[in-house]
Design a protein around this motif. Structure first.
Motif, short mmCIF file in Angstrom:
data_model
loop_
_atom_site.label_atom_id
_atom_site.label_comp_id
_atom_site.label_asym_id
_atom_site.label_seq_id
_atom_site.Cartn_x
_atom_site.Cartn_y
_atom_site.Cartn_z
N ASP A 123 0.85 -1.18 0.00
CA ASP A 123 0.00 0.00 0.00
C ASP A 123 0.89 1.24 0.00
O ASP A 123 2.12 1.14 -0.04
CB ASP A 123 -0.94 0.01 1.21
CG ASP A 123 -0.19 -0.12 2.55
OD1 ASP A 123 0.97 0.39 2.63
OD2 ASP A 123 -0.72 -0.70 3.49
N LEU A 124 0.27 2.40 0.03
CA LEU A 124 1.00 3.66 0.03
C LEU A 124 0.84 4.37 1.37
O LEU A 124 0.75 5.60 1.43
CB LEU A 124 0.52 4.56 -1.12
CG LEU A 124 0.81 4.05 -2.53
CD1 LEU A 124 0.17 4.97 -3.56
CD2 LEU A 124 2.31 3.92 -2.79
N SER A 125 0.83 3.60 2.44
CA SER A 125 0.76 4.21 3.76
C SER A 125 2.03 4.99 4.05
O SER A 125 3.10 4.73 3.49
CB SER A 125 0.57 3.13 4.83
OG SER A 125 1.73 2.31 4.92
N THR A 164 -0.70 9.21 -9.89
CA THR A 164 -2.10 8.78 -9.84
C THR A 164 -2.81 9.45 -8.68
O THR A 164 -2.19 10.11 -7.84
CB THR A 164 -2.17 7.26 -9.67
OG1 THR A 164 -1.60 6.92 -8.38
CG2 THR A 164 -1.37 6.53 -10.75
N ASP A 165 -4.11 9.27 -8.62
CA ASP A 165 -4.87 9.83 -7.50
C ASP A 165 -4.36 9.29 -6.16
O ASP A 165 -4.26 10.03 -5.17
CB ASP A 165 -6.36 9.52 -7.66
CG ASP A 165 -7.00 10.30 -8.79
OD1 ASP A 165 -6.39 11.29 -9.26
OD2 ASP A 165 -8.11 9.93 -9.21
N ASP A 166 -4.03 7.99 -6.13
CA ASP A 166 -3.52 7.40 -4.89
C ASP A 166 -2.15 7.96 -4.53
O ASP A 166 -1.86 8.21 -3.35
CB ASP A 166 -3.45 5.88 -5.03
CG ASP A 166 -4.82 5.22 -5.02
OD1 ASP A 166 -5.79 5.89 -4.63
OD2 ASP A 166 -4.91 4.04 -5.40
N GLU A 203 -1.45 4.16 -13.75
CA GLU A 203 -2.82 3.95 -13.25
C GLU A 203 -3.29 2.51 -13.45
O GLU A 203 -3.97 1.94 -12.60
CB GLU A 203 -3.77 4.90 -13.97
CG GLU A 203 -5.18 4.94 -13.37
CD GLU A 203 -5.22 5.61 -12.02
OE1 GLU A 203 -5.61 4.93 -11.05
OE2 GLU A 203 -4.84 6.79 -11.92
N ALA A 219 -2.63 11.51 -3.19
CA ALA A 219 -3.14 11.50 -1.82
C ALA A 219 -2.04 11.11 -0.83
O ALA A 219 -1.92 11.68 0.26
CB ALA A 219 -4.32 10.54 -1.71
N ALA A 220 -1.20 10.14 -1.22
CA ALA A 220 -0.14 9.68 -0.32
C ALA A 220 0.88 10.78 -0.06
O ALA A 220 1.26 11.03 1.10
CB ALA A 220 0.55 8.45 -0.92
#
Length: 241
Positions: free
Chosen positions: A33-35, A116-118, A53, A121-122
């Protein structure tokens, strides 16, 4: 054909960077994940996420590694003139979102983006927590270029840059190098080389040498987070021939 391991989302473990593929250069792992915790753990090991993406999260650690020593940045004649004109202003961490937008913007030369959107956000979350930073270049209160990356310990990990006017991203990089010199940061991690970075003085080092920098500088106390947010103008990088 080598098997690329999938990361367990419940663990922050990464494979040894020595297991990264030669082709494609540096591909190490997939998934996870991108935590914040995973991204910070990755950077401290010389690993970074980079994917499109339509792909799962891909983690990389290329060999050799492209880096830039701040004191060795190369300033050519046209850039030197632009810096001396001083018809711009520079800031740190004043418009992180806008810099992300600029770096992600599509153009004829860049029909796709890995931001990307993720990913957005990260890195915005990392910025809010004081890990991700931006450098902005302005003319008449209009953002004309900039860059962003991660500041961990006393290392800066560059991620992306953009220009809307000639030399704007180079101006951002020169200012960043000047400030990092003042703070005692030994290098900027540029990840993978290209003609642009080569023209600015970037060079390649082997993985073992890069790991020595990570071990020495990534976990030491660095500049307080609030000191990144300041306006300043050119003046702390020598323009001597």
């Amino acid at each position: 054909m080598p098997t690329i391991p999938w990361l367990d989302t419940d663990k922050l473990d990464f494979p040894s960077v020595e297991n990264a593929l030669e082709d494609p250069n540096g591909l190490l792992a997939v998934g996870g994940d991108l935590s914040k915790e995973r991204i910070l753990a990755a950077y401290r090991r010389g690993i970074f996420p980079w994917y499109e993406e339509s792909q799962p999260i891909l983690w990389w650690s290329p060999q050799p590694r492209t880096i830039l020593y701040p004191e060795q940045i190369y300033v050519n004649r046209s850039l030197r003139k632009a810096l001396r004109r001083g018809d711009y202003s520079v800031s740190f961490d004043m418009a992180f979102n806008a810099v992300l937008d600029g770096c992600a913007a599509l153009s004829p030369k860049r029909p796709g983006t890995w931001i990307t959107d993720d990913m957005r956000a990260a890195y915005l979350s990392l910025h809010n927590d004081g890990w991700a930073h931006s450098v902005e270049v302005w003319r008449d209160d209009i953002l004309i270029g900039g860059l962003y990356g991660m500041g961990i310990g006393k290392l800066f990990f560059g991620e992306s840059m953009f220009s809307r006017e000639a030399n704007a991203s180079k101006i951002a990089l020169v200012h960043l190098c000047g400030q990092l010199q003042e703070w005692g940061y030994p290098l900027i991690d540029c990840q993978v080389g290209n003609d642009y970075l080569d023209s600015m003085g970037a060079q390649e080092i082997n993985r073992d040498k890069f790991k020595q920098y990570l071990d020495q500088y990534s976990n030491i106390a660095a500049r307080p987070v609030d000191k990144w947010a300041m306006n300043w103008r050119y003046g702390n990088v020598s323009l001597a021939e």
